[in-house]
Design a protein around this motif. Structure first.
Motif, PDB file in Angstrom:
ATOM      1  N   ALA A  18       0.826  -1.209   0.000  1.00 55.06           N
ATOM      2  CA  ALA A  18       0.000   0.000   0.000  1.00 55.06           C
ATOM      3  C   ALA A  18       0.861   1.260   0.000  1.00 55.06           C
ATOM      4  O   ALA A  18       0.473   2.295  -0.546  1.00 55.06           O
ATOM      5  CB  ALA A  18      -0.927  -0.008   1.214  1.00 55.06           C
ATOM      6  N   THR A  92      -4.906   2.562   4.566  1.00 53.77           N
ATOM      7  CA  THR A  92      -5.050   1.250   5.188  1.00 53.77           C
ATOM      8  C   THR A  92      -5.556   1.490   6.603  1.00 53.77           C
ATOM      9  O   THR A  92      -5.672   2.648   7.022  1.00 53.77           O
ATOM     10  CB  THR A  92      -3.679   0.560   5.268  1.00 53.77           C
ATOM     11  OG1 THR A  92      -2.788   1.448   5.974  1.00 53.77           O
ATOM     12  CG2 THR A  92      -3.118   0.309   3.881  1.00 53.77           C
ATOM     13  N   ARG A 148      -6.097   6.190  -1.603  1.00 49.09           N
ATOM     14  CA  ARG A 148      -6.703   4.895  -1.925  1.00 49.09           C
ATOM     15  C   ARG A 148      -5.733   4.110  -2.810  1.00 49.09           C
ATOM     16  O   ARG A 148      -5.401   4.547  -3.923  1.00 49.09           O
ATOM     17  CB  ARG A 148      -8.046   5.097  -2.621  1.00 49.09           C
ATOM     18  CG  ARG A 148      -8.646   3.758  -2.995  1.00 49.09           C
ATOM     19  CD  ARG A 148     -10.081   3.863  -3.406  1.00 49.09           C
ATOM     20  NE  ARG A 148     -10.944   4.121  -2.265  1.00 49.09           N
ATOM     21  CZ  ARG A 148     -12.279   4.050  -2.331  1.00 49.09           C
ATOM     22  NH1 ARG A 148     -12.868   3.767  -3.462  1.00 49.09           N
ATOM     23  NH2 ARG A 148     -13.003   4.281  -1.266  1.00 49.09           N
ATOM     24  N   THR A 150      -5.865   1.461  -4.628  1.00 48.54           N
ATOM     25  CA  THR A 150      -6.225   0.925  -5.935  1.00 48.54           C
ATOM     26  C   THR A 150      -6.293   2.019  -6.998  1.00 48.54           C
ATOM     27  O   THR A 150      -6.435   1.727  -8.172  1.00 48.54           O
ATOM     28  CB  THR A 150      -7.585   0.210  -5.867  1.00 48.54           C
ATOM     29  OG1 THR A 150      -8.563   1.126  -5.391  1.00 48.54           O
ATOM     30  CG2 THR A 150      -7.531  -0.991  -4.946  1.00 48.54           C
ATOM     31  N   THR A 192      -5.932  -7.017  -1.327  1.00 45.79           N
ATOM     32  CA  THR A 192      -5.820  -5.711  -1.974  1.00 45.79           C
ATOM     33  C   THR A 192      -4.805  -5.687  -3.110  1.00 45.79           C
ATOM     34  O   THR A 192      -4.759  -4.730  -3.871  1.00 45.79           O
ATOM     35  CB  THR A 192      -5.456  -4.617  -0.948  1.00 45.79           C
ATOM     36  OG1 THR A 192      -4.369  -5.098  -0.167  1.00 45.79           O
ATOM     37  CG2 THR A 192      -6.634  -4.307  -0.055  1.00 45.79           C
ATOM     38  N   SER A 193      -3.966  -6.735  -3.226  1.00 51.27           N
ATOM     39  CA  SER A 193      -3.000  -6.723  -4.320  1.00 51.27           C
ATOM     40  C   SER A 193      -3.197  -7.904  -5.277  1.00 51.27           C
ATOM     41  O   SER A 193      -2.443  -8.059  -6.227  1.00 51.27           O
ATOM     42  CB  SER A 193      -1.571  -6.700  -3.765  1.00 51.27           C
ATOM     43  OG  SER A 193      -1.382  -7.797  -2.911  1.00 51.27           O
ATOM     44  N   LYS A 248     -12.520  -3.942   2.635  1.00 49.45           N
ATOM     45  CA  LYS A 248     -11.403  -3.613   1.763  1.00 49.45           C
ATOM     46  C   LYS A 248     -11.897  -3.100   0.418  1.00 49.45           C
ATOM     47  O   LYS A 248     -12.921  -3.543  -0.095  1.00 49.45           O
ATOM     48  CB  LYS A 248     -10.544  -4.848   1.549  1.00 49.45           C
ATOM     49  CG  LYS A 248      -9.829  -5.276   2.819  1.00 49.45           C
ATOM     50  CD  LYS A 248      -8.600  -6.097   2.490  1.00 49.45           C
ATOM     51  CE  LYS A 248      -7.720  -6.263   3.701  1.00 49.45           C
ATOM     52  NZ  LYS A 248      -8.307  -7.148   4.705  1.00 49.45           N
ATOM     53  N   VAL A 250     -10.989  -3.060  -3.421  1.00 51.03           N
ATOM     54  CA  VAL A 250     -10.121  -3.825  -4.322  1.00 51.03           C
ATOM     55  C   VAL A 250     -10.398  -3.425  -5.771  1.00 51.03           C
ATOM     56  O   VAL A 250     -11.465  -2.924  -6.100  1.00 51.03           O
ATOM     57  CB  VAL A 250     -10.336  -5.349  -4.152  1.00 51.03           C
ATOM     58  CG1 VAL A 250     -10.007  -5.779  -2.735  1.00 51.03           C
ATOM     59  CG2 VAL A 250     -11.761  -5.753  -4.517  1.00 51.03           C
TER      60      VAL A 250
ATOM     61  N   ASP B 160      -6.234  -4.514   8.921  1.00 52.31           N
ATOM     62  CA  ASP B 160      -5.981  -5.272   7.703  1.00 52.31           C
ATOM     63  C   ASP B 160      -5.258  -6.551   8.107  1.00 52.31           C
ATOM     64  O   ASP B 160      -4.245  -6.498   8.794  1.00 52.31           O
ATOM     65  CB  ASP B 160      -5.095  -4.479   6.739  1.00 52.31           C
ATOM     66  CG  ASP B 160      -5.769  -3.202   6.269  1.00 52.31           C
ATOM     67  OD1 ASP B 160      -7.009  -3.209   6.139  1.00 52.31           O
ATOM     68  OD2 ASP B 160      -5.076  -2.203   6.032  1.00 52.31           O
TER      69      ASP B 160
END
Lengths: 310, 248
Positions: A18, A92, A148, A150, A192-193, A248, A250, B160
């Protein structure tokens, strides 16, 4: 040129992804200095120094910063901000916990979860669960921003050669202490990745069915596993699987929604995915309004069939 | 100990917001408004602490338009003891709200301040953290479980990757996550009783707070619309599409 301080999210050894998106956003504002606050965090500081676009790394190595407690990290950042024009943190849970505390200490308004940098003090950000995009301009002397992940390309994790400078720790606030953490261990790509995500909803019935239907498909595709709030609330999967406004956000290459109706709250977390595939028995489910490819039918037969044919 | 709970009147979470054609904002005329869902959870948690004998009095506070009174009456009907409305006709940013709450906290001296983790209209996720900073108190954000132990509060937080537990010295600020509890419904007799509970009216000036916005909204637009998709007939067709995309 402005000077920008970026909060590095790390586990004392390596830098979390992130941060790379936050560096990209920060580079659009000015010269980037990365702040690594932690305990025995030299490895993380060295890793941060390699990130392309980082001009300097500040390392604050002290037991007080071991678990990124906001009560200890925020005063450190606020103190350093005398020399910077902007503070940028990834959006995050760590960034969201610390940045507003920094903003209040500096008496400035934070701009949350920016999607783009439009000017030196102008940004876009989503409001109303992503149903509207606002362009806002700050009038504050210093900027505090969360990014953010993304919405920005990740900066290259290698190729940089920043110098690492030690900074003096501020005293432990004594207000809070870390007790414990329960981190879900997973071999899967982080949500998220992940390039591909297979996500399940309430229609999966229970935890065992969720596991039996979703996991084999995700394994076949090398995908991350997500879930709707309904599936999390029903106890099918832990809450860090939740994709949505309050979970989350995404944006994978492919998002496969299985048995998810597509409530506003859920769409806010995934509608920027490149391709959305929906499998649902209800032809009128809102998910089909955003899906690129839809398959109407019973997921209990369709998903195993799909897994078998891949 | 006294609990101060912050509530916000927002567009109902089931309503799909419409962006105004002139780009000045979201159209709230004749739209159903409700209490922010995270704030319902905050009120519920305060009531549960009162039922356990930890909290002695619950004060609900809202910063906003006159109609925010309805939101406060809902909080009173759920179980709050009294309410404070800080009247402000224009939209107030999180920093100004936090300053007002901090001002009220200095007056009321609560042992615990509970806010939702974010409001579903501006999605800022800032007020709780800012209140904690302004008061110089610890913060337990995104709370999943809380328990008061003597002069400290133990907060399990949703982070997270999992959960984190921290111990905070009281007084403290806690922001609620979805899974902290299931808020109760206000019963009809309690809604009637709530009408006679005290509700004080205040203004930002009472706390010496300037509510002039720091962020100027230049425009508000609809997000890009996704182009219409297709429906495939069967799994074979889906597999073919996935192969086309290079996924399978």
């Amino acid at each position: 040129m402005s000077k920008v301080l970026v909060l590095v999210e790390h586990d004392n050894a390596s830098v979390k992804d992130a941060t790379l998106a936050a560096v990209t956003a920060a580079s659009q504002l000015g010269e980037v200095t990365a702040l690594v606050a932690g305990a025995s965090c030299d490895a993380a500081a060295q890793a941060a120094a390699q990130i392309a676009g980082v001009a300097k790394v500040l390392k604050a190595d002290d037991a007080a910063y071991a678990n990124a407690l906001a009560e200890n990290v925020a005063p450190l950042v606020a103190g350093l901000m005398a020399d910077y024009d902007a503070f940028v943190a990834p959006a995050t849970t760590t960034g969201k916990n610390i940045a507003p505390r920094v903003a209040a200490l500096l008496d400035v308004m934070q701009v949350s979860e920016i999607l783009s940098v439009e000017g030196p003090k102008t940004f876009t950000r989503p409001i109303y669960a992503g149903n509207a995009i606002a362009t806002v301009e700050s009038s504050d002397a210093k900027l505090v921003i969360t990014v953010r992940g993304t919405a920005f390309a990740k900066a290259e994790a290698t190729g940089g050669s920043a110098s690492v400078e030690d900074v003096t720790a501020t005293a432990d606030s004594g207000l809070s202490t870390f007790v414990s953490a329960e981190i879900a261990k997973s071999e899967r790509p982080e949500l998220t990745s992940a390039k591909i995500i297979v996500s399940g909803g309430r229609a999966l019935k229970d935890a065992a069915t969720f596991e039996a239907i979703i996991t084999p498909l995700a394994d076949k595709l090398g995908a991350g596993i997500g879930a709707s709030r309904a599936a999390v609330d029903a106890g099918f999967v832990p809450n860090d699987y939740q994709v949505g406004q309050t979970g989350k956000i995404v944006a994978p290459e492919v998002y496969i929604a299985v048995g998810i109706s597509g409530a506003i709250q859920h769409l806010a977390g995934m509608k920027d995915s490149k391709t959305i595939i929906a499998i649902n028995k209800d032809d009128d489910a809102p998910i089909f309004q955003v899906a690129d490819i839809g398959l109407v039918g019973d997921l209990f037969t369709l998903v195993p069939e799909l897994t078998g044919k891949l | 100990m006294k609990a101060l709970v912050c509530v916000k009147r927002v567009i109902d979470y089931n309503v799909k917001p419409r962006v105004k054609a002139d780009g000045s904002g979201v159209d709230l005329a004749n739209v159903k408004m409700s209490m922010n869902p995270f704030d319902e959870i905050a009120i519920e948690e305060a009531i549960r602490l009162k039922e356990k004998g930890v909290v002695t009095e619950i004060v609900a506070v809202s910063v906003g338009v006159a109609k925010s009174q309805e939101t406060l009456r809902t909080a009173l009907a759920m179980g709050a003891d009294r309410a404070v409305l800080v009247l402000c006709e224009d939209e107030v940013e999180p920093l100004a709200v936090a300053k007002i709450i901090a001002g009220l906290a200095n007056e009321e001296a609560p042992g615990l301040i509970i806010t939702g983790k974010q409001a579903i209209d501006d999605d800022s996720n800032q007020v709780g953290q800012m209140v904690a900073a302004l008061l110089g108190r610890p913060q337990g954000t995104f709370a999943n479980e809380i328990s008061v132990e003597g002069d400290a509060i133990v907060v399990k937080r949703e982070i997270d990757g999992g959960l984190q537990t921290v111990r905070l010295a009281l007084p403290a600020v806690v922001t609620t996550d979805l899974r902290l509890n299931e808020p109760r419904y206000a019963s009809l007799p309690n809604i009637m009783k709530a009408k006679s509970k005290p509700l004080a009216n205040k203004t930002p000036a009472d706390y010496g707070v300037d509510v002039a916005p720091r962020l100027k909204t230049i425009k508000v637009i609809e997000p890009p619309v996704r182009s219409a998709g297709i429906k495939v007939a069967d799994v074979d067709a889906l597999v073919a599409k996935l192969k086309e995309m290079g996924v399978a």
